[in-house]
Scaffold this motif. Sequence first.
Motif: not given
Length: 787
Positions: A762-766
């Motif tokens: 998952p793109t948790s920083k974006s």
Amino acid sequence: MASKAPQENIDEQQLHVGKIKSKAVGIPGIMHAMEISLAQMGPVRTAQTLLKINQKDGFDCPGCAWPEEEKRHAAEFCENGAKAVAEEATRRRVPPSFFAEHSIASLLERDDYWLGQQGRLTDPMFLADGAEHYAPVSWDFALDLLASELKGLADPNEAIFYTSGRTSNEAAFVYQLLVRGLGTNNLPDCSNMCHESSGSALTETIGIGKGSVSLADIHNAELIIIAGQNPGTNHPRMLSALEKAKKNGAAIVSVNPLPEAGLMNFENPQTPRGLVGGGTALTDDFLQIRLGGDQALFQGLGKFLLEEHRRPGGAWEGRVLDTPFIEAHTTGLHACLDQLAAVSWDEILLATGLELEQIHATGRRLLESKATIVCWAMGLTQHKHSVSTLKDVVNLLLLQGNIGKPGAGVCPVRGHSNVQGDRTMGIFERMPSSFHDALDAEFKFDSPRDHGYDTVAAIAAMRDGAGKVFVGMGGNFARATPDTSVTEAALQNLALTVQISTKLNRSHLITGRQALILPTLGRTERDTQAGGDQRVTVEDSMSAVHASRGRLAPASTSLMSEVAIVCALAKRLFTGDGGAPLPGAPVADWDALAADYSAVRTHIAAVVPGFGGFEEKLTKPAGFVLPHGPRDGRTFDTPSGKAVFTGNVLEYPTIPAGRLLLQTLRSHDQYNTTIYGKDDRYRGIYGGRRVVLVNAADLASLGIADGALVDLVTEWHDGVERRAPGFRTVAYSTPVGCAAAYYPETNVLVPLDSTADVSGTPTSKSVLIRLEPSTEQAPGDNVEAQH
Ligand SMILES: Nc1nc2c(c(=O)[nH]1)N[C@H]1C(S)=C(S)[C@@H](COP(=O)(O)OP(=O)(O)OC[C@H]3O[C@@H](n4cnc5c(=O)[nH]c(N)nc54)[C@H](O)[C@@H]3O)O[C@H]1N2
Ligand SMILES: Nc1nc2c(c(=O)[nH]1)N[C@H]1C(S)=C(S)[C@@H](COP(=O)(O)OP(=O)(O)OC[C@H]3O[C@@H](n4cnc5c(=O)[nH]c(N)nc54)[C@H](O)[C@@H]3O)O[C@H]1N2
Ligand SMILES: [Mo]
């Protein structure tokens, strides 16, 4: 001696904001850890446990996967390690009477902080179809129910077996055997949300998905680049290693959107200097990069090296690239060089938000360094283009031959204390066929070869009705995963959810039609089985395997160990009358494995490469280091037998006007979904967690005041509304367009299908968001913004 009563839900109205700290640890860190330890454990137990962390005859700290120093301090003190231990060794308990008193509905009103504060689970509990309360049951009842649900499935792939990264090697090994014996590879794990991108990139380029450096390499590096990592909070013991590297003359470059306190300046509580103040300035150059700009930076650094190598008459002409290494040990150089030539400096500067001179300065450090290490964590792995970013990290190191030599290499810094070991043991939805072959030979069965679900695919399957039973070996699936509303609904779609846990968390409340809580021993506790007191083993971030032995009396006499739970279930699934194996099932003596874990280790030695003579090797207190081709002899287990340069198209997020790119990260007072306290001391946030850190220029251009109450709303193409209400804005040092807020409160914003290419993380920083005036009630006036 008693612990203190647990606290109430966090009252966000108490939130206040102070100054950002410029250094980590020192006296305030010790005080804070002691406060939490005393509240949870009382004074005697605090002294007993803190002295045993990471000692040679003690237990492995459940705090993080950073390796132990060879020469250990009497109390290898780490504030956040102490907090992780206090959380597990707490004297507070969640007995059956707790569940009689609190309905599921009332517990759902409580936050993660309150739930975690209640203490250790003590008894197996069952939530019957339609019931409002969990009720105590016997272990036999619980295991029989789970076994019969699993046997009753139309297809074994309707079962999903999650693992978090604290599980020991022994438990992980029998667990994956059980799952494969059942006939599925549905083994999603926390790693899918964590370092999966590292594993994908490293396996493709150097043939092994693990870091290539040892602690000695860190100590002896000439240049260490630390990108997308906040070690002051998440890997505090790493700061001591960095301090040592500095004393040996290393330069440190930090690449981060935020000026993280621990990276900037460190007061080592182990040394008198740390105790009296002063400390070591760790970072030489701070590159305050835009979110997701790292691929551009690493390509830019490669481009700079190439320009210097080719500069006619330049000081470095023809001397930059390690040509003998490249010729002997790599393929694909041209694909990489072509990309570096093609990418423009304008685009690199746009993507990174940095000045050309800043990148050149780091480039000059690379030229001068004969031994460079790149360390990274979630800031590099949780973006859409994370795998190509990390392949560009590898490219940069390969250009100068910085792999497989002292003081050089790749260093993905792992999170959970045994997340790397769990993967080595086969917790993976797509293990290589060599592993299956060895497993089949050892246990005389045919393990399934079709790939299983990773974490995101598992959620989608449950959402779509393809899942029936969920088993969590630790962790907090409902909170750790993205798209909270989707995940919660997916779990509620199931026939049975089972959580093997030490502590109460929200995953116990978001259940299938029926649910079980199976309470288990933690690392710190004595594990007594028929064959006597047992030890388990773990593997750290640098591939060192060692034993861990708990000494505390278990939190309750009704706990079973993870190994014993799995073996008791396997016996029910795989054996008939008199213990004879059922046709097609893996053949093992499940009672014997649970009685004495050395029997499990004998099987591991037979199946997993590098574990020959496992039991004997454990007699050395420091354990042993697993083989690693690139590190040990520059051998690369890739199809060509060489390390692979790659040409990667540059990607970076674009942020439309009026929008912000949000990273979701950890505060100083949490362990993933476990919230220890309400403060994020280094970032100057106190008393609350619902804050969004935003550049002051963005607040000005959006016309939103510092301290205003806003909702965070995701911008994603599926038209679904994802809203996290009631966050206070905090003007903060972060690049324009780049915001930050804490996980797990913001997981509701991360779309399930927003994942990294190749790794599926998952793109948790974006996460692209907009801020809207809050739909929540206006807060009281006791909130101060003191910038
Ligand atoms: N005390 C404590 N220790 C822990 C944990 C914990 O929750 N608490 N969790 C454990 C686990 S499972 C893990 S995986 C690790 C996590 O360790 P970290 O990866 O350090 O954890 P995060 O808080 O997610 O921090 C990410 C860091 O990357 C930066 N960052 C974000 N986006 C970018 C980007 O695009 N580029 C760059 N260069 N930087 C970026 C952030 O500003 C932040 O400093 O810690 C482990 N240790
Ligand atoms: N938005 C966003 N989401 C993220 C991240 C992010 O940065 N941003 N980070 C991701 C990362 S890196 C990770 S690793 C995951 C973490 O995901 P998980 O590993 O699922 O979550 P944890 O919060 O570490 O799990 C805590 C629970 O584990 C149980 N537990 C603790 N110790 C033990 C034990 O010894 N045995 C057993 N059986 N149970 C135990 C306790 O019940 C506790 O409540 O979250 C991911 N999610
Ligand atoms: Mo992690």
